[in-house]
Every structure is written in structure tokens, then in C-alpha cells.
Design a protein around this motif. Sequence first.
Motif, PDB file in Angstrom:
ATOM      1  N   ARG A  22     -76.660   6.425  55.883  1.00  0.00           N
ATOM      2  CA  ARG A  22     -76.738   7.879  56.046  1.00  0.00           C
ATOM      3  C   ARG A  22     -75.896   8.277  57.266  1.00  0.00           C
ATOM      4  NH1 ARG A  22     -82.044   8.773  57.468  1.00  0.00           N
ATOM      5  NH2 ARG A  22     -81.507   8.940  59.656  1.00  0.00           N
ATOM      6  N   LEU A  34     -72.688  14.675  59.467  1.00  0.00           N
ATOM      7  CA  LEU A  34     -71.403  15.379  59.447  1.00  0.00           C
ATOM      8  C   LEU A  34     -71.541  16.685  60.228  1.00  0.00           C
ATOM      9  CD1 LEU A  34     -68.499  15.902  58.396  1.00  0.00           C
ATOM     10  CD2 LEU A  34     -69.554  16.913  56.338  1.00  0.00           C
ATOM     11  N   ASP A  68     -81.168   5.580  54.449  1.00  0.00           N
ATOM     12  CA  ASP A  68     -82.270   6.103  53.646  1.00  0.00           C
ATOM     13  C   ASP A  68     -82.672   5.039  52.636  1.00  0.00           C
ATOM     14  OD1 ASP A  68     -82.367   8.637  54.841  1.00  0.00           O
ATOM     15  OD2 ASP A  68     -80.687   9.338  53.599  1.00  0.00           O
ATOM     16  N   ALA A 126     -74.628  18.688  58.539  1.00  0.00           N
ATOM     17  CA  ALA A 126     -75.205  18.177  57.289  1.00  0.00           C
ATOM     18  C   ALA A 126     -75.266  16.661  57.367  1.00  0.00           C
ATOM     19  CB  ALA A 126     -74.356  18.616  56.097  1.00  0.00           C
ATOM     20  N   THR A 127     -76.093  16.077  56.531  1.00  0.00           N
ATOM     21  CA  THR A 127     -76.133  14.624  56.429  1.00  0.00           C
ATOM     22  C   THR A 127     -75.803  14.234  54.988  1.00  0.00           C
ATOM     23  OG1 THR A 127     -78.492  14.676  55.960  1.00  0.00           O
ATOM     24  CG2 THR A 127     -77.831  14.365  58.263  1.00  0.00           C
ATOM     25  N   TYR A 128     -75.269  13.050  54.833  1.00  0.00           N
ATOM     26  CA  TYR A 128     -74.928  12.591  53.488  1.00  0.00           C
ATOM     27  C   TYR A 128     -75.071  11.074  53.437  1.00  0.00           C
ATOM     28  CZ  TYR A 128     -70.497  11.035  55.489  1.00  0.00           C
ATOM     29  OH  TYR A 128     -69.563  10.392  56.252  1.00  0.00           O
ATOM     30  N   ASN A 129     -75.261  10.584  52.243  1.00  0.00           N
ATOM     31  CA  ASN A 129     -75.317   9.138  52.034  1.00  0.00           C
ATOM     32  C   ASN A 129     -73.948   8.645  51.580  1.00  0.00           C
ATOM     33  OD1 ASN A 129     -78.510   9.825  50.832  1.00  0.00           O
ATOM     34  ND2 ASN A 129     -78.154   8.520  52.582  1.00  0.00           N
ATOM     35  N   ASP A 130     -73.507   7.570  52.180  1.00  0.00           N
ATOM     36  CA  ASP A 130     -72.224   6.981  51.812  1.00  0.00           C
ATOM     37  C   ASP A 130     -72.463   5.893  50.770  1.00  0.00           C
ATOM     38  OD1 ASP A 130     -69.781   5.717  51.602  1.00  0.00           O
ATOM     39  OD2 ASP A 130     -69.289   6.051  53.716  1.00  0.00           O
ATOM     40  N   MET A 131     -72.041   6.167  49.557  1.00  0.00           N
ATOM     41  CA  MET A 131     -72.338   5.268  48.448  1.00  0.00           C
ATOM     42  C   MET A 131     -71.511   3.982  48.492  1.00  0.00           C
ATOM     43  SD  MET A 131     -74.739   6.920  47.237  1.00  0.00           S
ATOM     44  CE  MET A 131     -75.150   6.010  45.749  1.00  0.00           C
ATOM     45  N   ARG A 132     -70.659   3.858  49.501  1.00  0.00           N
ATOM     46  CA  ARG A 132     -69.921   2.591  49.671  1.00  0.00           C
ATOM     47  C   ARG A 132     -70.682   1.602  50.543  1.00  0.00           C
ATOM     48  NH1 ARG A 132     -64.833   5.709  52.003  1.00  0.00           N
ATOM     49  NH2 ARG A 132     -66.644   6.754  52.916  1.00  0.00           N
ATOM     50  N   ASP A 160     -72.671  18.036  49.616  1.00  0.00           N
ATOM     51  CA  ASP A 160     -73.297  17.090  48.695  1.00  0.00           C
ATOM     52  C   ASP A 160     -74.152  16.080  49.454  1.00  0.00           C
ATOM     53  OD1 ASP A 160     -72.366  18.212  46.455  1.00  0.00           O
ATOM     54  OD2 ASP A 160     -71.019  16.576  45.859  1.00  0.00           O
ATOM     55  N   ARG A 161     -75.224  15.657  48.802  1.00  0.00           N
ATOM     56  CA  ARG A 161     -76.128  14.704  49.436  1.00  0.00           C
ATOM     57  C   ARG A 161     -75.502  13.323  49.564  1.00  0.00           C
ATOM     58  NH1 ARG A 161     -78.303  13.558  52.066  1.00  0.00           N
ATOM     59  NH2 ARG A 161     -79.980  12.219  51.345  1.00  0.00           N
ATOM     60  N   GLN A 162     -74.526  13.056  48.759  1.00  0.00           N
ATOM     61  CA  GLN A 162     -73.927  11.727  48.840  1.00  0.00           C
ATOM     62  C   GLN A 162     -72.466  11.777  48.424  1.00  0.00           C
ATOM     63  OE1 GLN A 162     -76.673   9.819  46.142  1.00  0.00           O
ATOM     64  NE2 GLN A 162     -75.125   9.758  44.533  1.00  0.00           N
ATOM     65  N   THR A 163     -71.743  10.790  48.879  1.00  0.00           N
ATOM     66  CA  THR A 163     -70.331  10.706  48.512  1.00  0.00           C
ATOM     67  C   THR A 163     -70.200  10.137  47.111  1.00  0.00           C
ATOM     68  OG1 THR A 163     -70.028   8.445  49.275  1.00  0.00           O
ATOM     69  CG2 THR A 163     -69.783  10.210  50.924  1.00  0.00           C
TER      70      THR A 163
END
Lengths: 401, 341
Positions: free
Chosen positions: A212, A215, A200, A231-237, B322-325
Amino acid sequence: MRRFISLSVTIAIAILSQASITHGYYWFDQESTVRQSTIVSGKMQIDAGTLRDGFHTLFYMVSDDQGRFSAPAHSYFAVFSSIGISQSFTCKYIIDNGQAINAPGTFSSNRLNLNIDASQLPTGFHSIDVLICGNNGFTSKGPRGYFIKYPDSDGSIKSIIRWVNSSEEILPKINLENPTFLIQDVWQMPDVAFSTDRFDLNVEGNATAISRNELEIILTDKVGRSAFAFATYNDMRQIQAVEAAGDITGGGEFSHPAPEDGQITWWTFRGAQGDSISLRASRSSTLQLFAPDGTEMMKATKTDATTAWSTSINKKGTYYVAQHSTTGTNDLKLIFFHKHLLYGDVDGSAMVDVDDVNAMINLILNYDQYKDQYPGSADLDGNGLVDVDDVNALINIILAQ
Amino acid sequence: MKKNYFLLLAVITLFTVSAKAQTPVATLYHNGEITVFHGYNAFSNAANAAVDDDIINLSPGVFGGATISHKLKIYGAGMYNLEDEKNATVISSGGGNNASLSLVFTNGANGTYLEGLYIDKSIQGSKTGGHPDQLTFNKCLTKSFYYNSGNQEAANTLNFINCILMENPSTIKRNCFNCYCNDYASMQPYGVANNSYINCVLRGRSNNSISLSMYDVYANCIFISATGIPNSQGYVNASNNIYVGTNNIFATAVNGENWLIPNISDVFKTFDGNYTLGCDFELTDAAKQYLGTDGTQIGIYGGTVPFTPVVGNPRITKCIVDRQTSPEGMLNVDIEVKEGL
């Protein structure tokens, strides 16, 4: 439903003649012994208490005080024992035309309640017949009933299966010691490498591309039934900085070294409402267009070198073009067409001035002649018509310059 | 803050679209262990790997057909979902490697139970080794059943509960509880005897007669849209049914009390005789006065198993991820599950 008739076992036959009748005589069915009866209040008393349930024939005759006898007469009657709710009985039931099985039954509020063990029955549709057997041998059968046995049920969740990006990364299965209806947890997600297939664009501050992931979750209850979540999520790493290779506002051809796997070449341009754009790559690659708020507007995966992807934009701001996933190592070229629609530029002079007012009035006066030719820039209020309201709007634009 | 809210809204919209695009997933539950299959052929692959008494769960989505050769329990997400039309489990073509079949059952599938499926193509019971028996469909929509001349002697039994049958399985003995049975006349000419219809709505094929097979049981049902003269083939046990029309279908060879009501609008509040997915079969207040043999209203909302498309699987009523980790890769999840019906 069959009705059970309760009759008294003592039968009284009215004697229609006068009081000179003093004795009565009777016998049942095939009996050879004639019984004697007294006449009370003109009625002959007959004791049928020894008779079995069923259909019977009564023969009878009378005599008067002078010893004269009537001719024998006969009539028919039936004896039913009374079956009341207080009388003891047994219950049987038959499932699917099988064997009759004894079952304890109780009466409550004139309802018969049976407890039937259906644990060994297969799931599905079944019929049941219920028999009520009185202690006098009388049996009644109700109408056939039907019922369904469902598989065992328990909706509480016992285990959780998770994976990321269509089983690319499978997380450890979670077995819950105490099955629950509420899952509130914090999960450690796998560190999946950044992929140009899933990211994203975040435009806040210095723009970044954030990985992105998808899950997928399966929640399974104690008997093996499942519910599915996604669900989808952003991996901040996994974050990449967006550093534009250049500003392509106005269009043209733009070359850049081919991006390596997992890398993206970014371009930016300034657009405004009504602009038309077209994107094409010099060879197979993926092109993505992002709006000023970071929303993906278009994605052309592995487009060829001849197909152009066009759209219009409706918001002023900085747009982002991502180019990646190409083959080969030579420079990759972006061919970009950008036509800015200048509202009020009716005559197409790239300026908005009094000549546009004259052109608009001419257009209105000769609308049928020019209606298919006038530019969208003349419809200033966007109502699909070019009329005096647009003239007023155009004058306001000129005065405001 | 306003900008952030807009961004959030845009992202949520984006991901809502993404959520519907998930690939179909099937799970195979065997002795407490779960195996996951992905993609269009997930159902078929799970069925091929299954043994007797296993459970297959299907996510919402479109699956290819399958051949069922063992006694299984198969659960889908529902035959339809009026709140989200895409949140259903659809079985498409490919059963038995045949483009016109969704499901093929062999005789090893005796006793198989299916729930919550929209079965888009035909269903076939394989004749090889004997026809399968006692297949139970609960809350399923079936489009059609496959016949050929060699299968007419089929003696297997199909059970339907809370189902929508767009075509009747004419050559197969069937028991139906609280079902809508479309195209009812198609049971001719191969009708088999001893069928049971309890609290059903049976719609005859227009301008064709309804055939009541020998020893059929019809209780608490509503017959509609059959204008021909009924062809009763023998003793029929019909009690507490409404026939919409003027032909007294129950004039002969039946027992029990039945009623004639000329106009369908006097029976249903909204249903006009033409089925649309998810349509309502609520009775008029006047029609509710006609009670079934069990004292409840007749039709699919009466009896012991009133019609509902809601399945028995656990149902997710809340799913907040959650939208992000966090920078460390931690993700908060909050999921609420409700027990199915």
C-alpha cells in the motif's frame, strides 16, 4: 451628503406698496454704480446674472411717480450655478490620501461610474476619495470609500506535483499547456518495494498481503496558489502470499524463525463473538491483528517483550496475526492468550446444559449478591441484564444442541 | 457480491482515516518553480527559503510557527471548515523559536498577505529594524497579538478581511472589513488612532467600556456586550451602526446616523454574544431593515465583502483515485477543481 441648491440668477422682489411706485434702484455688495429697474406687477426685477457664485448683499430702494425715494434697504442671498448631470465635469480620485488623479467618469441612471487603474496598488486595504469638478469650478466630494485589493486570482490548474510515501518517490512534474479544472489521467506509478510498514491484507481466495502506497498531489494554479490531494492505493506488482506458520487457536507460546526485513510471519486462529485475546512478543517486533474481512484491528509497533496487547473480538471467523520488523536472528516467539466465551456456560463448566439453567435462575433470584460476578455468557441477549429472557434463550440453545 | 461490497466499505473507511493522517505539506512557489517541504516545520522551512514576492501554500494540518522576513503571499486551506473540522490549516507555536508565538514578522515582511489560516498562538511584529507595515489577513482566525511595553509606539498597520479576531491588536493601527472582533475593550489603554471598522461585529469585554480612538471610522458595525460608558477620545466618524444595549455610545463626538437596540436577540437570529467556531451572525428580519452607508445590511454579511471562511485557493471538489494499480503499475485519477472565492 452635501446638497447643491440651484437658484435662478433673476431675483424678483415684491413691492408691497401700491401702484404709485414706478421705479426701482439696486446695487450689489460694494458696487458704486446704482442700477435701475422696472416694476412689473408690483415686483422689482433684478439681474444678478453677472454675479459670481457665492454669498452677496443686495441693496435696493424705490421711487414713486412723484419722485419721492424710499430709504435704502438690504438683504443677503447666495448664487449657485446649477450642476446638472448634463453639464460637463471632470472626476478626480485620491487613493490612500495620495495625489489627486484625473479619471474619466460617466453618469448612468444617476450613478457615477469611474474606471480606476488599481494594478499598481499593493494588495490589502485602501481608501478612496472621489471629487467631481464642474466646469464652473464647483467641486463636490463624496464620503470616503474603502476597498480591498486581492492578489491576482485564477483557479485553473497549471501544474501537478506528485510524490509517493512522503517524497520517498517523486514523480515527474506535469505542466499543463492548457490550464484546466478537471484532471482525468492514467499515471504510471513507481515500482516501490514491498514494505512491512505499508500493506493491506486481502483475504479473498488465498490470502495475500499487497503493498500500500500513499500518493500526495499538489495542484497549482497560474498564480501559484495550490490545492492538496491525498490518496492511498495498492500496487498490484508487490504482492506477498500469506502462508500461516501455524494455527494458534486456544492460545499458547509459538516460536518461529525471525522474519527477515520485508518478510512477515503469519499466524491464524479461529475466533468467535465475545472471545478475549492478548498478544505479546518475546522481543521487540511489530504485531498486527487482522479481522476475518482483512481489516486491521490492532497494530503495536516495535512492542517490547513485556507489554501485552489485548482486545476482544465480535465476529466469528479466521483471524490473522502478523509478526515482523524484529531485531536479532534467534527464533521469535509469540505469546498468545485466547479465551473463548461460550454463551450460556453460566457455571463455567465448558458445557451448556441444564446446570447452566439452574445457575442462571439462581443468579436471577440472588441478583444483588451475584450481579458483579456473573459471567457475560449469561447475558445471552446482550441487553446488559440477566433476566427471564436470557433463561428462554438458554433453553433454546440447549434444545438446539 | 455482498461480501465484496462490505470489504470495499471497510477498506474505504480505513483509507478515509488514513487520509486525515497525512503529514502537513508546504510548497514554496518561486518564479514558477515549486519546492515542497514536509512535516511539522514545513512552513518555517519554506518561509526561511522564501524571498520577496514568493508564494507559500500550506496543506490542511498543524504546522509549527514561522518567522516571516519577506513580502510573501501565504495561503492555507482555511481557518475552519464546518464540514470537516480537521480540514483547516493551523499555525501552532514556535514562531521566532518562541513557544507562545505562531508568527513573527520583521520589517522585511511589509505587504505580506495571509489567507485561510487558524493562527493558534500570538502574532508579533518584530521591533528590530522598524515594525512591519501593511500586513493583510484574509479569512484568518487570530487568537492574540503580542505586546510589550517597548512596542507601544508601533505604527504599523494591520488589515483584516473576513477574519475572526479573538483579541484586538490594541497597539497597532488596524483596518477591518467584515470581521468579528472579540474582546474589543482590550484596545485600551494603548489605543491608536485612525482605525477603520467597516461591517464588523465588535464585542466588548463584559463590564468594560468601549474606547473609540481619535479619528476612528466605524461604519455599518454592530457593537455588543459593553456595559460601561464609552470613552471617546476625540472625533470619531461613526455612521449607520447598531449598538446593542442602552448606553448611547455615539451620543457625542460622532456624526452620522446610529441606532440603539436594547436586546441582542432583536439583532441576531442565533448569535447570543458568545463566539463559537463557525457560529452564524445572521440578522433578524427587523435588524436587516437598518441599512449601511452603502445600502446593504449592516454587520459582517453586508457591504462589498460579505463574510465567508471559504478561501481563494483552488478547491478540490472531487478526488477519485483508483484503489489499486493495474498489474503494470498504471493508476487512474479523476480530480475536479473549483476556483476559490
